[in-house]
Design an enzyme around this catalytic site. Structure first.
Site, mmCIF file in Angstrom:
data_model
loop_
_atom_site.group_PDB
_atom_site.id
_atom_site.type_symbol
_atom_site.label_atom_id
_atom_site.label_comp_id
_atom_site.label_asym_id
_atom_site.label_seq_id
_atom_site.Cartn_x
_atom_site.Cartn_y
_atom_site.Cartn_z
ATOM 1 N N ASP A 16 0.830 -1.211 0.000
ATOM 2 C CA ASP A 16 0.000 0.000 0.000
ATOM 3 C C ASP A 16 0.864 1.261 0.000
ATOM 4 O OD1 ASP A 16 -2.430 1.324 -0.062
ATOM 5 O OD2 ASP A 16 -2.612 1.406 2.114
ATOM 6 N N HIS A 33 2.102 3.383 -9.170
ATOM 7 C CA HIS A 33 1.887 1.954 -9.433
ATOM 8 C C HIS A 33 3.026 1.370 -10.271
ATOM 9 C CE1 HIS A 33 -1.911 2.139 -7.481
ATOM 10 N NE2 HIS A 33 -2.448 2.959 -8.363
ATOM 11 N N LEU A 128 11.236 -19.795 -4.486
ATOM 12 C CA LEU A 128 10.118 -19.093 -3.849
ATOM 13 C C LEU A 128 8.792 -19.343 -4.591
ATOM 14 C CD1 LEU A 128 9.481 -16.920 -1.613
ATOM 15 C CD2 LEU A 128 9.767 -15.202 -3.433
HETATM 16 C C1 IPE Z 1 -5.446 -2.725 -0.110
HETATM 17 O O1 IPE Z 1 -5.143 -1.391 -0.238
HETATM 18 C C2 IPE Z 1 -5.438 -3.389 -1.458
HETATM 19 C C3 IPE Z 1 -4.144 -3.530 -2.105
HETATM 20 C C4 IPE Z 1 -2.977 -3.179 -1.613
HETATM 21 C C5 IPE Z 1 -4.173 -4.146 -3.414
HETATM 22 P P1 IPE Z 1 -6.281 -0.278 -0.377
HETATM 23 O O2 IPE Z 1 -5.566 1.011 -0.563
HETATM 24 O O3 IPE Z 1 -7.252 -0.658 -1.425
HETATM 25 O O4 IPE Z 1 -7.002 -0.363 1.028
HETATM 26 P P2 IPE Z 1 -7.893 0.724 1.796
HETATM 27 O O5 IPE Z 1 -8.938 1.203 0.818
HETATM 28 O O6 IPE Z 1 -6.979 1.835 2.208
HETATM 29 O O7 IPE Z 1 -8.451 -0.012 2.975
HETATM 30 C C1 IPE Z 2 -1.728 0.172 -3.271
HETATM 31 O O1 IPE Z 2 -1.467 1.527 -3.338
HETATM 32 C C2 IPE Z 2 -1.939 -0.447 -4.639
HETATM 33 C C3 IPE Z 2 -3.345 -0.789 -4.938
HETATM 34 C C4 IPE Z 2 -4.340 -0.709 -4.129
HETATM 35 C C5 IPE Z 2 -3.596 -1.256 -6.286
HETATM 36 P P1 IPE Z 2 -2.634 2.604 -3.317
HETATM 37 O O2 IPE Z 2 -2.973 2.943 -4.726
HETATM 38 O O3 IPE Z 2 -3.761 2.142 -2.473
HETATM 39 O O4 IPE Z 2 -1.888 3.814 -2.661
HETATM 40 P P2 IPE Z 2 -2.503 4.854 -1.624
HETATM 41 O O5 IPE Z 2 -2.975 4.061 -0.451
HETATM 42 O O6 IPE Z 2 -3.620 5.556 -2.326
HETATM 43 O O7 IPE Z 2 -1.351 5.739 -1.303
HETATM 44 MG MG MG Z 3 -4.165 2.404 -0.485
#
Ligand code: IPE
Ligand code: IPE
Ligand code: MG
Length: 233
Positions: A16, A33, A128
């Site tokens: 995240d 990303h 792995l």
């Molecule tokens: C969880 O992150 C999903 C992934 C890392 C793929 P999110 O960014 O979607 O989670 P919330 O919305 O903050 O709970």
């Molecule tokens: C996690 O990073 C990746 C996915 C959920 C696909 P985020 O895109 O949720 O990044 P933040 O949380 O908005 O910074």
């Molecule tokens: Mg996120």
């Protein structure tokens, strides 16, 4: 055994913070990303080459992430396909096993076929084992398991934990010993709801694109200091 030699068998990571990493740099979220997908490659290589960790499960895209803007979702799907194409070329050399977990029925036929090919191609690898969770939701996984059991004619009044476990996407794999979440939030966001029962939870403020081998080492060191009880003393 030397304490330094104690490794979790299975690490799961909620990757995240990609969007915030990009926004801090005044870049579009998509840029986060792209860098985050490189971080995933290097963390997987690090675990494969430098540790005795056997399983790595990463949360790449949740069942809830479809609610994001279309151009962001498109970019994540583009990065997924890029990774899959690359995996086809490099898997055997890296000796890693690669599975895609989630409700894959949502993906176009050609993508699903490539996922199956990768699965089959890497089946004999001894390094792995990597699970990439896409269109994954922990609750969705449990619902799908229950539906499969009903279709297979199980007597649902006598269902056991072992039988449910055997119908999850992670069938045959040990539960995660440690779940790492980057990006400062302290929640599971529908990740591995069943399998996380006794996982050690490690939260770090580091945003996923900044996560490195050093951060993995810190998490592994923290894990070595845990006393796991599994309900005992
Ligand atoms: C969880 O992150 C999903 C992934 C890392 C793929 P999110 O960014 O979607 O989670 P919330 O919305 O903050 O709970
Ligand atoms: C996690 O990073 C990746 C996915 C959920 C696909 P985020 O895109 O949720 O990044 P933040 O949380 O908005 O910074
Ligand atoms: Mg996120």
């Amino acid at each position: 055994m030397d304490n330094q030699e104690i490794f979790p068998r299975h690490i799961a990571i909620i990757m995240d913070g990609n969007g915030r990493w990009a926004q801090k740099r005044l870049l579009p979220r998509k840029a986060g990303h792209a860098v985050g997908s490189e971080t995933f490659r290097s963390v997987a290589d690090y675990l494969n080459l430098h540790t005795k960790v056997e399983y790595l499960t990463v949360y790449a895209f949740s069942t809830e992430n479809w609610s994001r803007p279309k151009d962001e979702v498109d970019e994540i799907m583009r990065l997924l396909r890029k990774y899959m194409d690359e995996a086809c070329r490099t898997l055997l050399e890296k000796n890693v096993k690669l599975h895609f977990l989630g409700d894959l029925s949502i993906f176009p036929e050609d993508v699903r076929r490539e996922m199956e090919d990768i699965h089959a191609l890497s089946e004999k690898a001894t390094g792995l084992h990597i699970n990439v969770c896409v269109n994954y939701g922990g609750r969705n996984e449990i619902v799908n398991a229950v539906r499969a059991m009903a279709r297979e004619g199980y007597d649902m009044t006598k269902v056991t934990e072992e039988e449910i476990t055997a119908h999850l996407y992670t069938v045959g794999q040990p539960d995660p010993d440690m779940i790492i979440r980057t990006g400062a939030e302290k929640r599971l966001s529908n990740f591995l709801m069943w399998q996380s029962s006794y996982a050690e939870l490690y939260f770090t403020d580091t945003l996923w694109p900044d996560f490195s081998g050093k951060d993995i080492e810190e998490a592994l060191a923290w894990f070595r200091g845990r006393k796991r009880r599994f309900g005992g003393v």
